[in-house]
Scaffold this motif. Sequence first.
Motif, short mmCIF file in Angstrom:
data_model
loop_
_atom_site.label_atom_id
_atom_site.label_comp_id
_atom_site.label_asym_id
_atom_site.label_seq_id
_atom_site.Cartn_x
_atom_site.Cartn_y
_atom_site.Cartn_z
N VAL A 106 0.99 -1.06 0.33
CA VAL A 106 0.36 -0.23 0.10
C VAL A 106 0.80 1.03 -0.17
O VAL A 106 1.30 1.32 0.91
N PRO A 107 0.45 1.75 -1.19
CA PRO A 107 1.60 3.45 -0.94
C PRO A 107 1.99 4.28 -0.19
O PRO A 107 0.10 4.66 0.13
N ARG A 108 2.55 4.27 0.51
CA ARG A 108 2.37 5.51 1.49
C ARG A 108 1.27 5.50 2.71
O ARG A 108 1.67 6.22 3.49
N PHE A 109 1.54 4.03 3.28
CA PHE A 109 0.87 3.18 4.55
C PHE A 109 2.14 3.42 5.34
O PHE A 109 3.33 3.00 5.55
N GLY A 110 1.94 3.96 6.60
CA GLY A 110 2.49 4.65 7.63
C GLY A 110 3.21 5.69 7.04
O GLY A 110 4.45 6.09 8.24
N ALA A 111 3.37 6.57 5.70
CA ALA A 111 4.53 6.76 5.21
C ALA A 111 4.15 8.21 5.22
O ALA A 111 4.62 9.32 3.72
N SER A 112 3.08 9.22 6.14
CA SER A 112 2.50 10.44 5.25
C SER A 112 3.76 11.21 5.55
O SER A 112 3.75 12.22 5.13
N ASP A 113 5.05 11.41 5.86
CA ASP A 113 5.30 12.45 6.80
C ASP A 113 6.55 11.95 6.05
O ASP A 113 8.09 13.15 7.08
N CYS A 114 7.03 11.47 5.36
CA CYS A 114 8.25 11.46 4.56
C CYS A 114 7.99 11.22 3.60
O CYS A 114 6.96 11.14 2.77
N LYS A 115 9.34 10.36 2.40
CA LYS A 115 9.24 10.03 1.60
C LYS A 115 8.99 8.95 0.78
O LYS A 115 9.29 8.84 -0.55
N CYS A 116 9.77 8.11 1.52
CA CYS A 116 9.69 6.68 0.86
C CYS A 116 7.89 6.19 0.80
O CYS A 116 7.55 6.68 1.32
N GLY A 117 8.79 5.30 -0.14
CA GLY A 117 7.17 4.38 -0.81
C GLY A 117 6.06 3.85 0.55
O GLY A 117 5.21 4.24 0.29
N GLY A 118 6.38 3.81 1.42
CA GLY A 118 5.25 3.01 3.09
C GLY A 118 6.18 1.79 3.51
O GLY A 118 7.50 1.47 3.21
N HIS A 119 5.35 2.31 4.50
CA HIS A 119 6.27 1.35 5.93
C HIS A 119 5.34 0.31 6.23
O HIS A 119 5.69 -1.15 7.61
N LEU A 120 5.01 -0.41 5.38
CA LEU A 120 3.80 -1.65 5.20
C LEU A 120 4.71 -2.56 4.05
O LEU A 120 4.39 -2.61 3.28
N ILE A 121 4.77 -3.61 4.73
CA ILE A 121 6.25 -4.53 4.13
C ILE A 121 4.75 -6.18 3.95
O ILE A 121 4.94 -6.70 4.98
N PHE A 122 5.23 -6.47 2.82
CA PHE A 122 4.25 -8.30 2.80
C PHE A 122 5.70 -8.57 2.42
O PHE A 122 5.96 -8.50 2.00
#
Length: 127
Positions: A106-122
């Motif tokens: 899920v792009p931006r999951f847990g990462a709304s305050d940074c520029k990386c792709g997301g913080h939920l990894i399958f």
Amino acid sequence: MKDIVYDVQKGHTLYAVFLELKEWNTIEIGKLGTFSFAPGVYVYVGSAKKNMEKRLARHVQIDKKKRWHLDYLRPYCQITKIISYETSIGECGLASKFKKKGKVCVPRFGASDCKCGGHLIFLGECK
């Protein structure tokens, strides 16, 4: 319900919450939208500069006001493990290490305050 394995060290500010999803689910993740989640193991990377114990206790709860992206996913998953990490690598750096073993679903999951792709990894199918 399984017991959660905790490996949380004093002074650490980063953490990884490992979740197990048993079946396919379509879940609305706040303003991010609605996503399909495959059964398997996921890891959510977060940080808490203060009160990490309270933050982790909140993540474990199922019935709560939805504030963070993880709050929307949590009712569908079993938390299996929580591990803390020292600060120097940073939240996005820790997420990047897990991304080498899996993929952002899920792009931006847990990462709304940074520029990386997301913080939920399958990480893949349940064993």
